[in-house]
Design a protein around this motif. Structure first.
Motif, PDB file in Angstrom:
ATOM      1  N   TYR A  86      33.643  10.599  43.752  1.00  0.00           N
ATOM      2  CA  TYR A  86      33.792  11.760  43.393  1.00  0.00           C
ATOM      3  C   TYR A  86      34.227  11.894  42.071  1.00  0.00           C
ATOM      4  O   TYR A  86      34.015  12.980  41.397  1.00  0.00           O
ATOM      5  N   VAL A  87      35.090  10.984  41.396  1.00  0.00           N
ATOM      6  CA  VAL A  87      35.861  11.155  39.973  1.00  0.00           C
ATOM      7  C   VAL A  87      35.212  10.020  38.988  1.00  0.00           C
ATOM      8  O   VAL A  87      35.592  10.199  37.902  1.00  0.00           O
ATOM      9  N   GLY A  88      33.908   9.351  39.437  1.00  0.00           N
ATOM     10  CA  GLY A  88      33.521   8.557  38.348  1.00  0.00           C
ATOM     11  C   GLY A  88      32.964   9.375  37.201  1.00  0.00           C
ATOM     12  O   GLY A  88      32.430  10.372  37.304  1.00  0.00           O
ATOM     13  N   GLY A  89      33.528   9.052  35.993  1.00  0.00           N
ATOM     14  CA  GLY A  89      33.078   9.537  34.731  1.00  0.00           C
ATOM     15  C   GLY A  89      34.082  10.892  34.322  1.00  0.00           C
ATOM     16  O   GLY A  89      33.871  11.474  33.218  1.00  0.00           O
ATOM     17  N   ALA A  90      35.293  10.925  35.031  1.00  0.00           N
ATOM     18  CA  ALA A  90      36.070  12.012  35.022  1.00  0.00           C
ATOM     19  C   ALA A  90      37.112  11.848  33.781  1.00  0.00           C
ATOM     20  O   ALA A  90      37.304  10.514  33.521  1.00  0.00           O
ATOM     21  N   LYS A  91      37.893  12.696  33.404  1.00  0.00           N
ATOM     22  CA  LYS A  91      38.770  12.300  32.194  1.00  0.00           C
ATOM     23  C   LYS A  91      40.005  13.050  32.904  1.00  0.00           C
ATOM     24  O   LYS A  91      40.108  14.349  33.303  1.00  0.00           O
ATOM     25  N   LEU A  92      41.147  12.283  32.775  1.00  0.00           N
ATOM     26  CA  LEU A  92      42.385  12.738  32.950  1.00  0.00           C
ATOM     27  C   LEU A  92      43.095  13.034  31.834  1.00  0.00           C
ATOM     28  O   LEU A  92      43.258  12.162  31.066  1.00  0.00           O
ATOM     29  N   ASP A  93      43.725  14.181  31.816  1.00  0.00           N
ATOM     30  CA  ASP A  93      44.315  14.885  30.613  1.00  0.00           C
ATOM     31  C   ASP A  93      45.724  15.343  31.011  1.00  0.00           C
ATOM     32  O   ASP A  93      45.930  15.624  32.346  1.00  0.00           O
ATOM     33  N   TYR A  94      46.751  15.506  30.040  1.00  0.00           N
ATOM     34  CA  TYR A  94      48.046  16.376  30.358  1.00  0.00           C
ATOM     35  C   TYR A  94      47.873  17.382  29.412  1.00  0.00           C
ATOM     36  O   TYR A  94      47.652  17.461  28.190  1.00  0.00           O
ATOM     37  N   GLU A  95      48.119  18.564  29.983  1.00  0.00           N
ATOM     38  CA  GLU A  95      48.261  19.773  29.319  1.00  0.00           C
ATOM     39  C   GLU A  95      49.665  20.610  29.554  1.00  0.00           C
ATOM     40  O   GLU A  95      50.266  20.442  30.594  1.00  0.00           O
TER      41      GLU A  95
END
Length: 122
Positions: A86-95
């Protein structure tokens, strides 16, 4: 770098991590007294939310044997095989902003999200 926990090359597209997300997670890990050379942030998908699936995150002391381990900006991210679908290729960011601050997953696999952005469907 992206490997599975046994040291082999991982399959699938890894999760990427922004410098802001890594900095915040590393700060939290260190605040918990965890060794950032071994410990990491676990990103997973679970049933729930109004759209069917939701993201979960927690700190783990080490990866599981079949986890995909990605290290970026000094942060190790652990993703189990089922969640990687489900999360392959996703980007984790902090806002961080005036109304809210927190980790955010930008996921190219999502077909729709609920109004609050906490759950999704692929």
């Amino acid at each position: 770098m992206s490997t599975d926990a046994s040291g082999g090359e991982a399959t699938g597209v890894p999760v990427t991590v922004t410098a802001d997300a890594a900095r915040e997670a590393l700060s939290l890990l260190e605040g918990e007294g965890m060794d950032t050379d071994v410990s990491g942030l676990r990103l997973f998908v679970q049933q729930g939310g109004c759209a069917g699936l939701s993201y979960g995150m927690r700190f783990d002391t080490e990866p599981e044997e079949d986890d995909q381990v990605t290290e970026q900006h000094g942060l190790r991210v652990f993703v189990d095989p089922a969640s990687m679908n489900y999360v392959g290729g996703a980007k984790l960011d902090y806002e961080s902003g005036l109304q809210a601050a927190g980790f955010h997953v930008e996921n190219p696999n999502v077909e729709s999200e609920c109004g609050c952005g906490e759950s999704f469907r692929t």
